[in-house]
Design an enzyme around this catalytic site. Structure first.
Site, short mmCIF file in Angstrom:
data_model
loop_
_atom_site.label_atom_id
_atom_site.label_comp_id
_atom_site.label_asym_id
_atom_site.label_seq_id
_atom_site.Cartn_x
_atom_site.Cartn_y
_atom_site.Cartn_z
N GLY A 1 24.94 -19.93 23.20
CA GLY A 1 24.37 -20.61 23.18
C GLY A 1 25.14 -21.94 23.69
O GLY A 1 26.19 -22.35 23.91
N VAL B 1 25.89 -26.13 18.75
CA VAL B 1 26.00 -25.68 17.55
C VAL B 1 27.44 -24.97 17.50
O VAL B 1 28.00 -24.01 16.33
CB VAL B 1 24.90 -24.41 17.72
CG1 VAL B 1 24.64 -23.53 16.78
CG2 VAL B 1 23.39 -25.58 17.41
N GLY B 2 28.43 -24.66 18.57
CA GLY B 2 29.49 -23.88 19.18
C GLY B 2 30.03 -24.50 17.95
O GLY B 2 31.07 -23.72 17.81
N GLU C 1 30.37 -18.31 23.31
CA GLU C 1 29.37 -18.19 25.28
C GLU C 1 28.45 -20.07 25.78
O GLU C 1 28.06 -19.50 24.95
CB GLU C 1 28.98 -16.90 25.28
CG GLU C 1 29.75 -15.79 24.96
CD GLU C 1 30.69 -15.47 26.50
OE1 GLU C 1 30.37 -16.21 27.90
OE2 GLU C 1 32.07 -14.40 26.68
N CYS D 1 21.76 -19.89 32.65
CA CYS D 1 23.81 -20.37 31.91
C CYS D 1 24.00 -20.88 32.57
O CYS D 1 25.09 -21.98 33.16
CB CYS D 1 24.14 -19.98 30.58
SG CYS D 1 24.52 -18.24 30.66
#
Ligand code: NAD
Length: 482
Positions: free
Chosen positions: A213, A217-218, A235, A268
């Site tokens: 994501g 949030v990572g 990722e 992505c």
């Protein structure tokens, strides 16, 4: 320009497109983690046969529910079924095939040489399951990015909790129903929900957390993992550049347009922007990109069956704003009612504009002209490391220079997005685009511990030469043994 064919989506984030009857009440984070911890402690998922059965179950899940999965993806993202099959379902099937073919090799112990000083002995490396794994997926490829990591995690003998994205509600609900029907529910659980649920999951003890994501949030995930010293794979995304130097510009334009506009740009590894090296490359791209777009989606992409839509209103507004940030070479229209954003090519873009500083993650493609190849490399390296970097050139010297000088998660020469379709290539980011990787053996390794085992007999004590006291004779022997 109004969207003619598609009906506006009726769901908001967090709601399901069509209520799917759950088989049983939705699983709560803590209950799921406890249940799986028991299965992990009893080594349920470890035996080879169990792993093979689960992979087979996953294969059946995909094979028997292709239409339902494509429908859910269409409801969430307006994905054409052909694209869903090609970019999601077929990719997972290829990963499963690859794992089934190579599992025997991957799990086999490797014997390594033992130094003379420790002989006689055997030394082996064992690939051991990590234990209980949490997979958190985003909405843009909601089947692939949930079930793709599951392949490696199951092949490596782990139990797994899957957390689909709430922003792809139809897919999330469908997978919550299908996974327990095809996989052993003692070993694999689906927990649906948004940030609050994920926070609760992150509060549990995991043996690995695999997150796909955005960067924001990572950081939250990495922070939670650090609290418990849990290994984590991130990722993430970023602005993947396509550097265009020379070649067949009609083909180059098609490859860039294909990579950029599939899934309406919400990919992505999509080329985020183009760096055209020199006037000729820039002019040729301005000529050929509109032609490529028209060839793929027709004169009016709003009525194309093969073009997707933006996931929600917030992303729509963000992307629509980018359409204004340059000279429009082609496209430029949108329709909030259907969350349609026309494939848009921009030129004369200010490098400080948000379209050049944010990850676009939508169907807007800025072309930035630079004078020389070295300028393009400098431009890329002056920004956070992207998930992928693409070079379009037929000159091997430039390929080597690009590989040597550009820092990126993956490299493609004269292709966009395609490196992730090779199961033997590890896939992941570097720096700001993530840490760790997966696919094929890399996925198996990510979810395994490489455990060393040294084994000797104590019947005869062959280690006496290294015990203290270290007199002259022992020191000599130890030196000669190295
Ligand atoms: P998203 O909003 O769906 O979030 C991803 C996951 O994080 C979801 O499961 C969500 O529930 C959870 N989440 C959201 N807020 C949270 C919070 N506050 N605390 C804990 N969990 C939370 O997806 P996204 O972030 O919009 O995804 C898009 C990004 O993902 C882009 O940057 C894209 O480049 C990147 N991406 C990377 C890959 C890759 O393979 N490297 C693939 C797809 C997308």
């Amino acid at each position: 320009m109004a969207r003619k064919r598609r009906t506006p989506p009726t769901t908001a984030p967090g709601e399901t497109a069509e209520p799917v009857e759950p088989v049983e009440p939705a699983e709560l984070p803590v209950a799921a983690a406890r249940r799986l911890r028991d299965a992990t402690d009893s080594r349920l998922a470890q035996p080879r046969r169990f792993r093979a059965t689960q992979l087979k179950g996953l294969e059946r899940l995909l094979g028997e529910n292709e239409d339902a999965l494509c429908d859910a993806l269409a409801a969430d993202l307006g994905k054409p079924a052909a694209e869903s099959r090609l970019t999601e379902l077929d990719r997972i099937k290829a990963e499963i095939d690859h794992a089934q073919l190579h599992l025997g090799d991957w799990v086999a112990e490797r014997h390594v040489r033992v130094p003379v000083s420790l002989q006689p002995a055997t030394a082996r490396i064992q690939a051991r399951p990590l234990g209980m794994v949490l997979v958190i997926a985003p909405w843009n490829y909601p089947v692939l990015l949930l079930l793709g990591p599951l392949v490696g995690a199951l092949a490596a003998g782990n139990t797994v909790v899957l957390k689909p994205s709430e922003l792809a509600p139809a897919t999330s609900a469908l997978l919550a129903r299908l996974v327990p029907a095809y996989l052993d529910r003692r070993a694999v659980a689906v927990v649906e929900g948004a940030a609050e649920t994920t926070t609760e999951l992150l509060g549990q003890q995991w043996d690995h957390i695999f997150y796909t994501g955005g960067e924001r949030v990572g950081r939250i995930v990495a922070h939670a993992a650090a609290e418990r010293l849990t290994p984590v794979t991130l990722e993430l995304g970023g602005k993947s550049p396509a550097v265009v130097c020379d070649g067949n510009f009609a083909a180059i334009a098609r490859r860039i347009a294909h990579g950029k506009f599939m899934n309406a740009g919400q990919t992505c590894v999509a080329p985020d922007y183009v760096l055209a090296v020199g006037d000729h490359a820039a002019n040729e791209l301005e000529k050929h990109l509109p032609k490529a777009i028209a060839a793929f989606y027709g004169k009016d992409p709003s009525s194309s069956r093969d073009y997707g839509q933006i996931v929600n209103a917030a992303h729509f507004s963000r992307i629509a704003a980018y359409q204004q940030q340059g000279r429009v070479v082609s496209g430029g229209s949108n329709d909030p009612a259907t969350r349609y954003v026309e494939p848009t090519v921009l030129a004369d873009v200010d490098p400080a504009a948000t379209v050049m500083t944010d990850e676009i993650f939508g169907p807007v493609l800025p072309i930035v002209r630079v004078d020389r190849f070295d300028d393009a490399v400098r431009f890329v390296n002056s920004r956070p490391s992207p998930l992928a970097a693409y070079l379009f050139s037929e000159r091997p010297r430039l390929h080597t220079a690009f590989e040597d000088q550009v820092r990126a998660g993956g490299i493609g020469h004269n292709v966009c997005n395609m490196h992730l379709a090779v199961p033997d290539l590890p896939f992941g980011g570097v720096g700001a685009s993530g840490m760790g990787n997966y696919h094929g053996k890399a996925g198996f390794d990510t979810f395994s511990q490489q455990r060393p085992v040294l084994s000797k007999t104590a019947r005869i004590d062959t280690l006496r030469a290294i015990y203290p006291p270290f007199g002259w004779a022992k020191r000599r022997i130890m030196r000669s043994m190295g």
